[in-house]
Each structure stands twice: as C-alpha cells, then as structure tokens.
Scaffold this active site. Structure first.
Site, PDB file in Angstrom:
ATOM      1  N   SER A  83       0.844  -1.197   0.000  1.00 32.50           N
ATOM      2  CA  SER A  83       0.000   0.000   0.000  1.00 32.50           C
ATOM      3  C   SER A  83       0.876   1.243   0.000  1.00 32.50           C
ATOM      4  O   SER A  83       2.096   1.168   0.170  1.00 32.50           O
ATOM      5  CB  SER A  83      -0.925   0.027   1.233  1.00 32.50           C
ATOM      6  OG  SER A  83      -0.157   0.149   2.424  1.00 32.50           O
ATOM      7  N   LEU A 111       3.191   4.430  -0.265  1.00 28.21           N
ATOM      8  CA  LEU A 111       4.429   4.727  -0.985  1.00 28.21           C
ATOM      9  C   LEU A 111       5.071   3.465  -1.532  1.00 28.21           C
ATOM     10  O   LEU A 111       5.621   3.459  -2.635  1.00 28.21           O
ATOM     11  CB  LEU A 111       5.414   5.453  -0.051  1.00 28.21           C
ATOM     12  CG  LEU A 111       4.971   6.797   0.531  1.00 28.21           C
ATOM     13  CD1 LEU A 111       6.070   7.374   1.413  1.00 28.21           C
ATOM     14  CD2 LEU A 111       4.600   7.777  -0.569  1.00 28.21           C
ATOM     15  N   ASP A 145       5.254  -7.525   2.651  1.00 26.87           N
ATOM     16  CA  ASP A 145       4.382  -6.733   3.512  1.00 26.87           C
ATOM     17  C   ASP A 145       3.799  -7.631   4.593  1.00 26.87           C
ATOM     18  O   ASP A 145       3.649  -8.843   4.388  1.00 26.87           O
ATOM     19  CB  ASP A 145       3.248  -6.107   2.685  1.00 26.87           C
ATOM     20  CG  ASP A 145       2.684  -4.855   3.332  1.00 26.87           C
ATOM     21  OD1 ASP A 145       2.812  -3.773   2.742  1.00 26.87           O
ATOM     22  OD2 ASP A 145       2.106  -4.963   4.437  1.00 26.87           O
ATOM     23  N   ASP A 174       7.400 -10.130   8.616  1.00 28.83           N
ATOM     24  CA  ASP A 174       7.638  -9.080   9.595  1.00 28.83           C
ATOM     25  C   ASP A 174       9.121  -8.737   9.501  1.00 28.83           C
ATOM     26  O   ASP A 174       9.973  -9.572   9.813  1.00 28.83           O
ATOM     27  CB  ASP A 174       7.274  -9.583  10.995  1.00 28.83           C
ATOM     28  CG  ASP A 174       7.563  -8.575  12.089  1.00 28.83           C
ATOM     29  OD1 ASP A 174       8.165  -7.524  11.806  1.00 28.83           O
ATOM     30  OD2 ASP A 174       7.193  -8.844  13.249  1.00 28.83           O
ATOM     31  N   SER A 183      11.979  10.320   7.185  1.00 30.27           N
ATOM     32  CA  SER A 183      10.858  11.257   7.260  1.00 30.27           C
ATOM     33  C   SER A 183      11.400  12.620   7.627  1.00 30.27           C
ATOM     34  O   SER A 183      12.463  12.738   8.256  1.00 30.27           O
ATOM     35  CB  SER A 183       9.846  10.807   8.323  1.00 30.27           C
ATOM     36  OG  SER A 183       8.929  11.845   8.646  1.00 30.27           O
ATOM     37  N   TYR A 238       8.842   8.106  16.787  1.00 31.40           N
ATOM     38  CA  TYR A 238       8.885   8.142  15.325  1.00 31.40           C
ATOM     39  C   TYR A 238      10.119   8.908  14.845  1.00 31.40           C
ATOM     40  O   TYR A 238      10.853   8.456  13.957  1.00 31.40           O
ATOM     41  CB  TYR A 238       7.603   8.787  14.791  1.00 31.40           C
ATOM     42  CG  TYR A 238       7.471   8.757  13.298  1.00 31.40           C
ATOM     43  CD1 TYR A 238       7.264   7.557  12.621  1.00 31.40           C
ATOM     44  CD2 TYR A 238       7.534   9.925  12.542  1.00 31.40           C
ATOM     45  CE1 TYR A 238       7.127   7.521  11.243  1.00 31.40           C
ATOM     46  CE2 TYR A 238       7.398   9.907  11.170  1.00 31.40           C
ATOM     47  CZ  TYR A 238       7.195   8.701  10.522  1.00 31.40           C
ATOM     48  OH  TYR A 238       7.067   8.668   9.155  1.00 31.40           O
ATOM     49  N   LYS A 273      13.300   7.424  12.680  1.00 31.74           N
ATOM     50  CA  LYS A 273      13.638   7.957  11.361  1.00 31.74           C
ATOM     51  C   LYS A 273      14.973   8.700  11.379  1.00 31.74           C
ATOM     52  O   LYS A 273      15.732   8.682  10.408  1.00 31.74           O
ATOM     53  CB  LYS A 273      12.518   8.882  10.866  1.00 31.74           C
ATOM     54  CG  LYS A 273      11.190   8.168  10.642  1.00 31.74           C
ATOM     55  CD  LYS A 273      11.298   7.046   9.616  1.00 31.74           C
ATOM     56  CE  LYS A 273       9.955   6.461   9.260  1.00 31.74           C
ATOM     57  NZ  LYS A 273      10.040   5.418   8.206  1.00 31.74           N
ATOM     58  N   PHE A 316       2.449  13.156   2.524  1.00 35.32           N
ATOM     59  CA  PHE A 316       2.048  12.521   1.270  1.00 35.32           C
ATOM     60  C   PHE A 316       0.625  11.975   1.357  1.00 35.32           C
ATOM     61  O   PHE A 316       0.136  11.631   2.439  1.00 35.32           O
ATOM     62  CB  PHE A 316       3.015  11.392   0.900  1.00 35.32           C
ATOM     63  CG  PHE A 316       4.201  11.861   0.119  1.00 35.32           C
ATOM     64  CD1 PHE A 316       4.311  11.603  -1.240  1.00 35.32           C
ATOM     65  CD2 PHE A 316       5.202  12.604   0.732  1.00 35.32           C
ATOM     66  CE1 PHE A 316       5.395  12.058  -1.970  1.00 35.32           C
ATOM     67  CE2 PHE A 316       6.285  13.069   0.015  1.00 35.32           C
ATOM     68  CZ  PHE A 316       6.388  12.797  -1.349  1.00 35.32           C
TER      69      PHE A 316
END
Length: 254
Positions: A15, A17, A36, A57, A147, A160, A164, A193
């Site tokens: 799904s 990007l 995935d 995973d 990110s 997060y 990143k 996005f």
C-alpha cells in the site's frame, strides 16, 4: 544501474508509498517481489504488476529470511532493495493523566522502523555482495525511507523521530561500509504525502496540512516519491545521502 531486467524487493509494498514504488519498478522492467505484513495488500499489488508477494515481519529475522529466500527463488538475488515499510505513532512523554508514556510503545516503533530496516539491509546486502559486479563495479543499491520528522519532529513524535533519525544517521556509515562491495545506499525523507493513512483523516485536516506546505501547497503524490526512488537506482553517483522530498515543508511543533 539500469532497472530493466533486475530483481527488486519492496518492503511495505502492499500500500501507499511502497505500492507506488513497486508499480514504478515493474513498469520500468524490474522483477518485483512485494513484501508486507498485510498478505492481502501484498498479493493485490503483486497480481497487478506481475510480481510475487511474500508476507513477513521485517523485525523478525526468521520471517524476513523466509520471504527473502522465496523472492530469490522466484526472481534471483535482488540488486534493488527498497525499504518502505514502517509505522507511525504519536504519544506524549507525559500523558493527560500525568503518567509516563509506555516504554513498549517507543520500543515497538524503533524496532520496526529502525531495527527492521537494518535487518532488511544486512540480510539483503549480504546476498547482493555475492553477485557478479555490473559495469563500473556496482552490485546494487539500497534505499531507506526516513521522514522530515527526523529533522523537525512534532509534539509526541519522540519514538517516530528517533526511529527515522536513526535511518538518516545510518545512511552514510552504511554507504561507506558497503562501498567495498559495490553497493550504494540512499535515503529519502518524505514530508506529507497522500497515502491511505493520510486519507483516513477528515478532509478539513488534510486541507490544513496541505496548506502548510510552501510549494506546491498540496500533499505529495506517491508517484513523486516513486520517481525519486527510481532515480536513486539509475544515478550511479548518488550515494550516502538523505534527500528531503517535502515541498520545502518545515513542520511546526504541533
């Protein structure tokens, strides 16, 4: 490196990007394996592009190795490895109830986004290093997805941003480490996005977020991310670098 005829792996390809990257690679002539956790999404994309789907995973070595072995058996050892899989979360260090954030939440995000990506890189690169070099000595390339939160994370994005930011910091040493094997490493740090996750937000929220982007004042399109990812494959002098793809966005604290 030319894309046509090469074997490629796309994690998180079911799904968003990752799907856009998988579709673009297939359109360019690559033999694409879609990895995935969502088996249905991976199979849907693989069926659409004539690729193969593997459920795994990335933070679990046994699960990931099984998927990599299956992909190699189907298409040969991948010279193109696109790490797109990841999760997002936001949780303040101190909650409204005055209690500290659960450590398990922080560990989960870092384990998937940072450790999981490294897991893919180390296993895929080891296999790639055994391939015969192409013209110029190149054996392949690895792309990671960071990110803009790595640079200007918002309130509650500690986990997060840390995960990143770790990918950004890892890009250059990975490129230096793998240079002796003819493997390049490039990272993209996308901004806001138009992904399935973004589309779950109310329209007013999406419009507000889009308006915060200087230019163009809209959400990025997955196809634009995919275009940069494919350019990173074909531009043989691009290595050890993180590229922001964000319309000049600099996120506010909240």
């Amino acid at each position: 490196m030319q894309i046509h005829g090469q074997a490629a792996l796309v994690t998180g390809g079911g799904s968003g990007l990752g799907e856009a990257v998988a579709r673009a690679l297939a359109a360019a002539g690559a033999r694409v394996s879609v990895l995935d956790r969502n088996a249905e999404g991976a199979q849907r994309v693989a069926d659409a592009i004539g690729g193969r789907a593997f459920t795994c995973d990335i933070a679990d070595t046994a699960s990931l190795q099984q998927a990599l072995d299956g992909a190699s058996a189907a298409h040969g050892t991948a010279r193109i490895v696109m790490n797109i899989a990841g999760i997002g979360t936001a949780k303040r260090v101190i909650g409204k109830d005055g209690q500290p954030a659960p450590l398990e939440d922080f560990e989960r995000v870092v384990r998937i986004n940072l450790i999981g990506t490294y897991n893919v890189v180390r296993l895929a690169a080891a296999a790639m290093a055994r391939l015969e070099p192409l013209a110029g000595g190149e054996r392949g390339m690895v792309l990671m997805t960071a990110s803009v939160a790595a640079y200007d994370g918002q309130v509650g994005q500690e986990a997060y941003s840390a995960s990143k930011g770790g990918l950004v910091s890892m890009t250059l040493p990975l490129a230096r480490d793998l240079a002796q094997h003819g493997i390049r490493v490039v990272t993209i740090a996308p901004g806001l996005f138009e992904t399935p996750l973004m589309k779950t937000l109310p329209d007013a929220v999406q419009q507000s977020l889009a308006a915060s982007i200087p230019f163009p004042p809209r959400l990025g399109q997955p196809e634009e991310f995919a275009a940069l990812a494919l350019h990173a494959v074909t531009n043989g002098h691009l290595n050890g670098e993180t590229i922001r793809l964000d319309g000049a966005l600099r996120m506010a604290p909240r």
